[in-house]
Design an enzyme around this catalytic site. Structure first.
Site, short mmCIF file in Angstrom:
data_model
loop_
_atom_site.label_atom_id
_atom_site.label_comp_id
_atom_site.label_asym_id
_atom_site.label_seq_id
_atom_site.Cartn_x
_atom_site.Cartn_y
_atom_site.Cartn_z
N ASP A 157 -0.41 14.41 10.34
CA ASP A 157 0.04 16.13 10.40
C ASP A 157 -0.71 16.73 9.77
O ASP A 157 -0.83 17.90 11.13
CB ASP A 157 1.68 16.07 9.18
CG ASP A 157 2.32 14.84 9.02
OD1 ASP A 157 2.45 14.37 11.06
OD2 ASP A 157 3.28 15.05 8.35
N ASP A 210 -0.17 6.06 9.67
CA ASP A 210 -1.32 6.70 9.08
C ASP A 210 -1.75 6.32 8.00
O ASP A 210 -2.87 6.02 7.77
CB ASP A 210 -1.05 8.07 9.58
CG ASP A 210 -0.34 8.33 8.71
OD1 ASP A 210 0.86 7.96 8.28
OD2 ASP A 210 -0.33 9.52 8.39
N ASN A 239 14.85 15.51 4.76
CA ASN A 239 13.12 15.85 3.66
C ASN A 239 13.34 14.56 3.07
O ASN A 239 13.60 14.76 1.95
CB ASN A 239 14.11 17.30 2.77
CG ASN A 239 13.47 17.66 2.33
OD1 ASN A 239 11.97 16.83 1.32
ND2 ASN A 239 13.85 18.46 1.49
#
Ligand code: GLA
Length: 458
Positions: free
Chosen positions: A190, A52, A233
């Site tokens: 997202d 993306d 993370n």
């Protein structure tokens, strides 16, 4: 559809156990009743990983798990945040002075990103205060976008408190941009799916301009998510931004090789667009222009005719300044081939041939292999988990999300589902060494869920 705003739905809170629990906890925390509630879902990316931010389309669907926030606007200019999960401490700040400390991975920073994005969009310096109680059930650091769901939810909370209107597309773009205050250079997948998702359909998300098209998934198969239990993370390490920078550098070198103006090129897709050639042809250009041996910063500077200082200050992000090795060939190969797989996946879904589940599975397997070998964003546990999933009946299995840990997504023929779940559970989670934290273990079939919305108590 493009101009549509997130839905506002009236609900009987007493009929929704999670809203009711939130209302009661809100009352005992702040001594008042929430004025409204907002939800924003997490997502699973079915195919199209790490492309993306290179400008290419991706194919995610929203999952049922989400972030839910109960909200009460207040007149004090103070923002108070609390979380139903005791692991996340209370936070309060002046709503007029939002500071996001990139150096600390604190949960409330994601809320602040969403709030700041909306505040800046409307050029507001004075925001009213609010009390918010947050409840999330997306497993954190697992590649299912718990952080973006929080950013999106906070963006929609702020918009609603302000009484303003924005389309889902505008909200997605604002939240994608403002999440970068955390320090990661993510693309927009997202946030786009969190706002643009619709129940019952996956979406092809295209960028510049942002748009979403329905992709009907095969009815004879189920998508199953499995957590490897390795936490990743992406804001806490530089892995993610290194990949973004490698793609950016590859784009510049490819553009220079083809005698295009390279200094304003940022994404691999721009090179393809400027050359007006297919993805397959871009793979051939990559073969000619780049070498498989890693590049060091000096070689990159020589190729582009710039100084190390210029490389650092004008191209690299703050947390990639000291990187010594850039694998440009491998990253470009992954991106162009993965972009082609997304288009093939969509085409197969549209044409629905008889062996469609098998064909889609093959594309997912190829995607995982490319993530593993070319993009190096897998890890031994994810590789083991996809092997186990394939062994017990998945037609295809791959890591989903940023990788380096987190979840896999598998396509499983519907009639094999019960056996698949039981066997994968046994083979991966009931390992003899007992090394996997029980609270992180999760293995579940998922269906395309709806996007972000506001609830008002009826
Ligand atoms: C993270 C980013 C997304 C995307 C994926 C990898 O989730 O936020 O924008 O780049 O990783 O596909």
């Amino acid at each position: 559809m493009a101009a549509e705003s997130p839905a506002m739905r009236r609900v009987q809170v007493a009929e929704h156990p999670r809203l009711l629990k939130l209302k009661e906890m809100f009352n005992s925390k702040f001594g008042s009743i929430p004025k409204f509630y907002v939800r924003a879902p997490g997502r699973v990316n079915i195919i199209g990983e790490h492309i993306d931010y290179c400008g290419y389309s991706v194919l995610p669907m929203a999952i049922e798990q989400d972030v839910l926030i109960a909200v009460e606007p207040v007149k004090t200019y103070t923002l108070q945040l609390a979380n139903t999960n005791p692991l996340y401490p209370d936070f309060s700040t002046s709503a007029n002075n939002i500071q996001i400390d990139k150096t600390k991975a604190l949960w409330h920073n994601y809320f602040l990103c969403g709030l700041k994005g909306i505040q800046e969009h409307f050029g507001l310096s004075n925001l009213t205060g609010m009390n918010c109680l947050i409840d999330g059930n997306i497993p954190p650091s697992s590649g299912l976008s718990s952080s973006s769901a929080l950013v999106c939810c906070a963006g929609l909370v702020t918009l609603t408190v302000l009484g303003r209107n924005l389309s889902k597309v505008e909200l997605a773009e604002i939240c994608a941009k403002s999440e970068r205050y955390i320090g990661t250079e993510g693309g927009g997948m997202d946030q786009s799916i969190s706002f643009l998702a619709e129940e019952g359909t996956a979406k092809l998300i295209e960028f510049s301009p942002l748009r979403a098209t329905d992709v009907k998934l095969p009815s004879g198969a189920v998508f199953v998510i499995a957590n490897s239990c390795v936490e990743m993370n992406k804001a806490a390490t530089s892995h993610f931004n290194i990949r973004v920078m490698e793609c950016r550098l590859a784009a510049k070198l490819l553009a220079k090789y083809k005698n295009l103006q390279w200094d304003n090129v940022l994404r691999l897709e721009e090179v393809q667009a400027k050359l007006g050639i297919s993805l397959e042809e871009m793979l051939l250009v990559t073969e000619d222009a780049l070498h498989p041996e890693p590049y060091n910063p000096e070689e990159i500077c020589r190729c582009l005719g710039i100084s190390l200082e210029e490389l650092r200050t004008q191209i690299l992000s703050p947390n990639t300044q000291d990187v010594l090795i850039f694998k440009l060939y491998q990253r470009a190969k992954h991106v162009y081939s993965e972009a082609a797989r997304v288009l093939q996946f969509k085409k197969i879904c549209e044409e629905a041939p008889e062996n469609m589940v098998q064909l889609l599975g093959e594309l997912m397997n190829q995607s995982h292999m490319s993530c593993q070998d070319m993009y190096e964003c897998s890890c031994p546990e994810l590789d083991q988990l996809v092997d186990i999933c394939r062994k017990f009946g998945a037609q295809g299995s791959r890591l989903t999300g940023a990788g380096w840990g987190g979840c896999t997504v598998s396509i499983v023929p519907a009639d094999k589902l019960p056996g698949f779940l039981a066997n994968v559970h046994k083979a991966y989670y009931q390992r003899s060494d007992g090394s996997l934290a029980p609270e992180k273990q999760s293995l579940f079939a998922t269906k395309p869920g709806g996007g972000a919305l506001v609830f008002l108590e009826a």
